[in-house]
Design an enzyme around this catalytic site. Structure first.
Site, PDB file in Angstrom:
ATOM      1  N   TYR A 145       0.825  -1.217   0.000  1.00  0.00           N
ATOM      2  CA  TYR A 145       0.000   0.000   0.000  1.00  0.00           C
ATOM      3  C   TYR A 145       0.860   1.268   0.000  1.00  0.00           C
ATOM      4  CZ  TYR A 145      -4.022  -3.000   1.091  1.00  0.00           C
ATOM      5  OH  TYR A 145      -4.990  -3.968   1.060  1.00  0.00           O
ATOM      6  N   LYS A 191       3.515 -15.300   1.974  1.00  0.00           N
ATOM      7  CA  LYS A 191       3.403 -15.963   0.667  1.00  0.00           C
ATOM      8  C   LYS A 191       4.841 -16.227   0.243  1.00  0.00           C
ATOM      9  CE  LYS A 191       0.885 -17.408  -2.806  1.00  0.00           C
ATOM     10  NZ  LYS A 191       0.048 -18.613  -2.705  1.00  0.00           N
ATOM     11  N   ASP A 223      -3.116 -18.034   1.203  1.00  0.00           N
ATOM     12  CA  ASP A 223      -4.272 -18.723   0.598  1.00  0.00           C
ATOM     13  C   ASP A 223      -4.783 -19.821   1.529  1.00  0.00           C
ATOM     14  OD1 ASP A 223      -1.750 -19.728   0.081  1.00  0.00           O
ATOM     15  OD2 ASP A 223      -2.205 -20.496  -1.908  1.00  0.00           O
ATOM     16  N   ASP A 247      -5.353  -6.809   5.734  1.00  0.00           N
ATOM     17  CA  ASP A 247      -6.563  -6.106   5.323  1.00  0.00           C
ATOM     18  C   ASP A 247      -7.637  -7.128   4.945  1.00  0.00           C
ATOM     19  OD1 ASP A 247      -8.299  -4.179   4.462  1.00  0.00           O
ATOM     20  OD2 ASP A 247      -7.102  -3.493   2.762  1.00  0.00           O
ATOM     21  N   ASP A 251     -10.968  -8.715   7.454  1.00  0.00           N
ATOM     22  CA  ASP A 251     -12.374  -8.603   7.044  1.00  0.00           C
ATOM     23  C   ASP A 251     -13.045  -9.971   7.024  1.00  0.00           C
ATOM     24  OD1 ASP A 251     -12.413  -5.876   6.771  1.00  0.00           O
ATOM     25  OD2 ASP A 251     -13.359  -5.907   4.790  1.00  0.00           O
TER      26      ASP A 251
END
Ligand code: NAD
Length: 356
Positions: A145, A191, A223, A247, A251
């Site tokens: 980001y 990852k 994942d 992020d 959620d």
């Protein structure tokens, strides 16, 4: 009077001001019951600041935050500002810079299912086994980001995922320390099978874990983590993530609890300073209807006392009051299940205040 705290209050947009009003009712009661004094100062932030000052984060708002002991934030954004150029929109021009300017590198998002609300979760009770209590610790000021270069050239666009060892270490310390106070387990999400930055992430977390012999650490690819979270959420205690993965997973964890309206968050820097806000957004679909759930905002206020003012007793009192109101069968619309009584935003806030 005992302790004194200054709090910057940024109600924001949409349901922000509605749920903030309820948190302030609770705050007033806390002052009275716990003999502490809080001075609150309100300022514009987000869409309302664009309307009133021409920018999402005016200097006056930033200065107020910097001169306060903590910041209590509603949520920002909404359809009214969605057609502005991206760099002027409330989130890009408000949320990201405020986190950066205030040095808030750690985002703590507890995802707790109150036992009274398991029926509101989209997961079956046999998966939840009567509840859920996990904490997502997300790195907030680095990663993709913020990495540069960030470029758009016609049909080509580029973002950069960069992490340094000190950035990973400081967020990992937060996760390990939190785990020491909880069930003693950290799951680090990465990852590392495809991203170089994530190979470094895994190396640094593995090394740092040696400083916390009481904490069990395991590593999971993002994942798999996303899948495990719905398959068996109770295997997790603290989930440690970089900015983007945090992020997304926070959620996902929020949704398991049934409603974004239940979940608080804390964004912390180096000292005691912190910014506290609900995990959800400004919910334009229900704004102005008096039906928003104020619990996330009220729990965010509770987290402020726990993390910035070192008053876990006040957090516990707020938590117990909420639990008591839920136990008595009162629900806002988002968490309603048959046999309960539906109440509006203001009634819910008043009942929680009275329970304190
Ligand atoms: P949202 O979180 O606002 O809403 C998603 C769903 O959850 C909606 O159905 C909404 O009604 C519901 N919801 C959220 N909070 C609730 C509450 N307290 N009580 C009851 N229901 C609640 O997400 P969105 O619709 O994707 O975004 C709306 C706006 O919020 C957008 O402009 C987005 O950019 C902004 N946003 C802001 C923040 C922030 O300020 N930190 C975070 C996320 C999104």
């Amino acid at each position: 009077m005992g302790d004194k705290y200054s709090i910057a209050v940024l109600p924001g947009d949409g349901i922000g001001p509605e749920v903030m009003a309820e948190a302030l009712k609770v705050l007033e009661k806390i002052e009275e019951s716990f003999k502490i004094e809080c001075s609150t100062t309100e300022a514009d932030f987000g869409g309302i600041a664009i309307d009133n000052h021409g920018e999402a984060l005016p200097d006056s708002t930033l200065d107020l935050c910097k001169n306060s002991d903590a910041v209590l934030l509603g949520s920002i954004g909404g359809p009214k500002w969605e057609n502005l150029p991206p760099e002027q929109q409330p989130e890009r021009a408000g949320l990201l810079p405020i986190r950066k300017e205030l040095g808030l590198f750690a985002n703590l998002r507890p995802a707790i299912i109150f036992p009274q609300l398991t029926a509101a979760s989209p997961l079956k009770d046999e998966i939840l086994k009567g509840g859920m209590d996990l904490l997502v610790v997300r790195e907030l000021t680095g990663g993709i980001y913020f990495g540069s270069p960030k470029v758009r050239e016609g049909d080509k666009a580029l973002d950069t995922l960069v992490y340094t060892k000190p950035e990973i270490e400081r967020i990992a310390h937060v996760a390990f320390k939190a785990a020491e106070q909880r069930q003693g387990k950290v799951t680090s999400i990465d990852k590392a099978n495809v991203l170089t930055s994530m190979v470094l992430w895994r190396e640094v977390v593995t090394e740092l874990a040696k400083e916390y012999p009481e904490v069990e650490v395991n590593h999971m690819y993002v994942d798999n983590g996303a899948m495990q979270l719905v398959r068996n959420p109770n295997q997790f205690d603290v989930i440690l993530c970089g900015n983007m993965f945090g992020d997304i997973l926070s959620d996902e964890a929020s949704m398991i609890t049934g409603s974004l309206g239940m979940l608080p968050s804390a964004s912390l820097g180096e000292g005691n300073f912190g910014l506290y806000e609900p995990s959800g957004g400004s919910a334009p679909d229900i704004a102005g209807k008096g039906i928003a759930n104020p619990i996330a905002q009220i729990l965010s206020l509770g987290m402020m006392f726990k993390h910035s003012f070192n008053r876990k007793d006040i957090y516990d009192a707020v938590f117990q009051s909420i639990s008591g109101v839920l136990e008595a069968g009162y629900r806002t619309k988002d968490i309603y299940t048959p046999d309960c009584t539906v109440v509006g935003t203001s009634e819910m806030g008043t009942m929680i205040t009275e329970k304190l």
